[in-house]
Design a protein around this motif. Sequence first.
Motif, PDB file in Angstrom:
ATOM      1  N   LYS A  62     -65.635  15.936 -20.098  1.00 10.48           N
ATOM      2  CA  LYS A  62     -64.595  15.723 -19.101  1.00 10.48           C
ATOM      3  C   LYS A  62     -64.990  14.612 -18.120  1.00 10.48           C
ATOM      4  CE  LYS A  62     -63.053  20.548 -19.264  1.00 10.48           C
ATOM      5  NZ  LYS A  62     -62.867  21.803 -18.490  1.00 10.48           N
TER       6      LYS A  62
ATOM      7  N   VAL B 185     -59.420  15.513 -13.247  1.00 10.44           N
ATOM      8  CA  VAL B 185     -60.267  15.637 -14.437  1.00 10.44           C
ATOM      9  C   VAL B 185     -59.477  15.205 -15.663  1.00 10.44           C
ATOM     10  CG1 VAL B 185     -59.648  18.062 -14.783  1.00 10.44           C
ATOM     11  CG2 VAL B 185     -61.774  17.163 -15.779  1.00 10.44           C
TER      12      VAL B 185
ATOM     13  N   ALA C 101     -59.848  15.436 -19.837  1.00  3.41           N
ATOM     14  CA  ALA C 101     -60.591  15.968 -20.976  1.00  3.41           C
ATOM     15  C   ALA C 101     -60.550  14.965 -22.127  1.00  3.41           C
ATOM     16  CB  ALA C 101     -60.002  17.301 -21.408  1.00  3.41           C
TER      17      ALA C 101
END
Length: 215
Positions: A68, A84, A86
């Motif tokens: 991440k 964030v 991923a």
Amino acid sequence: MKKFAVICGLLAMCAFVGCDDDKDSSNGGSNGGGSSSGGIVQVPAGQNNTVGAACNYETFVESCDGNKVIYCGESEDGSEVVQVLACQSACIITEAGKLNYADCAEKYTDVCSSEGQLEYSCETDLYDILGLVTYKCQKWSDGKLHWNAIDGEYCSSCTDAANSCVKTTCTGDSSACTDDVQGQMCIDGMLFTVVCDMYDDEAMCDTDEYGVYCL
């Protein structure tokens, strides 16, 4: 439909190398610029990496948490908050001046051969506005050399070469499509060029009260 929005800055060209919402695209991303060779910066002990926490884009040190990407982005209300992303494979980091630039490894399948080498590309930003981007061959945390966008400037016209950015002055605030796929608009005394078909052969030029945009 993509409307012309606020330009991030003539010299910073953050839509190419540093706009907060660009982590999801292939054209650079948060804190994307940088030209020093000081190496990857350690995350400060007092930095709050909690998703949704307030942050300062100019000072936030990006990092990886497994696969991440942790970065300072922009929320729907325009405030700067920790976000964030991923990655499908892995998160990798390279130096970006006094900060870091972190991104997903799947975006960097190409490798370059000479660390410090510069390349220049005439391309368009997220809003199809023309500019010249400088790429630097840098070492990333995966141990490989990849290109990283370190600088950019908006141009009235350009080519894929150093010092090829031509900035044409203008007066007023007129906006018009010059043909089906290109248009120009005068903003703060500079003529900006919109190119709709550079990445999308079906895109068309149009105008409204905000300026030139691509359908």
